[in-house]
Design a protein around this motif. Structure first.
Motif, PDB file in Angstrom:
ATOM      1  N   UNK A   1       0.833  -1.206   0.000  1.00  0.00           N
ATOM      2  CA  UNK A   1       0.000   0.000   0.000  1.00  0.00           C
ATOM      3  C   UNK A   1       0.870   1.261   0.000  1.00  0.00           C
ATOM      4  N   UNK A   2       1.925   1.257   0.789  1.00  0.00           N
ATOM      5  CA  UNK A   2       2.830   2.407   0.823  1.00  0.00           C
ATOM      6  C   UNK A   2       3.515   2.620  -0.514  1.00  0.00           C
ATOM      7  N   UNK A   3       3.944   1.542  -1.136  1.00  0.00           N
ATOM      8  CA  UNK A   3       4.611   1.655  -2.437  1.00  0.00           C
ATOM      9  C   UNK A   3       3.656   2.196  -3.498  1.00  0.00           C
ATOM     10  N   UNK A   4       2.412   1.782  -3.450  1.00  0.00           N
ATOM     11  CA  UNK A   4       1.432   2.283  -4.417  1.00  0.00           C
ATOM     12  C   UNK A   4       1.251   3.792  -4.266  1.00  0.00           C
ATOM     13  N   UNK A   5       1.186   4.268  -3.036  1.00  0.00           N
ATOM     14  CA  UNK A   5       1.019   5.708  -2.807  1.00  0.00           C
ATOM     15  C   UNK A   5       2.267   6.463  -3.250  1.00  0.00           C
ATOM     16  N   UNK A   6       3.436   5.932  -2.934  1.00  0.00           N
ATOM     17  CA  UNK A   6       4.684   6.601  -3.336  1.00  0.00           C
ATOM     18  C   UNK A   6       4.796   6.659  -4.855  1.00  0.00           C
ATOM     19  N   UNK A   7       4.448   5.585  -5.536  1.00  0.00           N
ATOM     20  CA  UNK A   7       4.501   5.591  -7.002  1.00  0.00           C
ATOM     21  C   UNK A   7       3.505   6.590  -7.588  1.00  0.00           C
ATOM     22  N   UNK A   8       2.350   6.695  -6.974  1.00  0.00           N
ATOM     23  CA  UNK A   8       1.366   7.668  -7.448  1.00  0.00           C
ATOM     24  C   UNK A   8       1.873   9.097  -7.240  1.00  0.00           C
ATOM     25  N   UNK A   9       2.477   9.363  -6.088  1.00  0.00           N
ATOM     26  CA  UNK A   9       3.047  10.689  -5.837  1.00  0.00           C
ATOM     27  C   UNK A   9       4.169  11.003  -6.822  1.00  0.00           C
ATOM     28  N   UNK A  10       5.013  10.021  -7.102  1.00  0.00           N
ATOM     29  CA  UNK A  10       6.105  10.211  -8.060  1.00  0.00           C
ATOM     30  C   UNK A  10       5.542  10.513  -9.441  1.00  0.00           C
ATOM     31  N   UNK A  11       4.485   9.815  -9.829  1.00  0.00           N
ATOM     32  CA  UNK A  11       3.852  10.047 -11.129  1.00  0.00           C
ATOM     33  C   UNK A  11       3.290  11.462 -11.204  1.00  0.00           C
ATOM     34  N   UNK A  12       2.649  11.920 -10.133  1.00  0.00           N
ATOM     35  CA  UNK A  12       2.103  13.276 -10.106  1.00  0.00           C
ATOM     36  C   UNK A  12       3.232  14.307 -10.198  1.00  0.00           C
ATOM     37  N   UNK A  13       4.330  14.066  -9.492  1.00  0.00           N
ATOM     38  CA  UNK A  13       5.473  14.971  -9.527  1.00  0.00           C
ATOM     39  C   UNK A  13       6.050  15.046 -10.938  1.00  0.00           C
ATOM     40  N   UNK A  14       6.161  13.885 -11.567  1.00  0.00           N
ATOM     41  CA  UNK A  14       6.725  13.814 -12.907  1.00  0.00           C
ATOM     42  C   UNK A  14       5.835  14.543 -13.916  1.00  0.00           C
TER      43      UNK A  14
ATOM     44  N   UNK B   1       5.481  21.879 -16.538  1.00  0.00           N
ATOM     45  CA  UNK B   1       6.305  23.079 -16.379  1.00  0.00           C
ATOM     46  C   UNK B   1       7.278  23.229 -17.544  1.00  0.00           C
ATOM     47  N   UNK B   2       7.849  22.121 -17.981  1.00  0.00           N
ATOM     48  CA  UNK B   2       8.783  22.158 -19.092  1.00  0.00           C
ATOM     49  C   UNK B   2       8.077  22.588 -20.377  1.00  0.00           C
ATOM     50  N   UNK B   3       6.881  22.051 -20.609  1.00  0.00           N
ATOM     51  CA  UNK B   3       6.134  22.435 -21.799  1.00  0.00           C
ATOM     52  C   UNK B   3       5.733  23.906 -21.747  1.00  0.00           C
TER      53      UNK B   3
END
Length: 70
Positions: A40-53, A59-61
């Motif tokens: 569950x923690x890994x799923x949340x961290x991956x989702x946060x990383x995806x949102x950050x990315x 911002x780059x665009x």
């Protein structure tokens, strides 16, 4: 978007604390509880990383569009 990130970080903290509490309360199911907590923690961290990315790509665009306009 910041509220969503804050909510997810809060949820991550709750999951970790709840997992630790449950693991110490039910020693016979400790391994299962730890595994579920990690998943569950890994799923949340991956989702946060995806949102950050996605935010960085936007911002780059925007910066490229601003450069093209100038």
């Amino acid at each position: 978007m910041k509220n969503s990130k804050l909510l997810q970080v809060g949820l991550l903290v709750v999951i970790v604390i709840a997992g630790a509490t449950l693991a110490t309360s039910f020693p016979s199911a400790e391994r299962l509880i730890v595994r579920l907590t990690v998943i569950a923690g890994a799923a949340i961290v991956l989702n946060l990383w995806s949102m950050w990315r996605e935010g960085r790509v936007q911002k780059k665009q925007a910066a490229e569009a601003k450069d093209d306009a100038a």
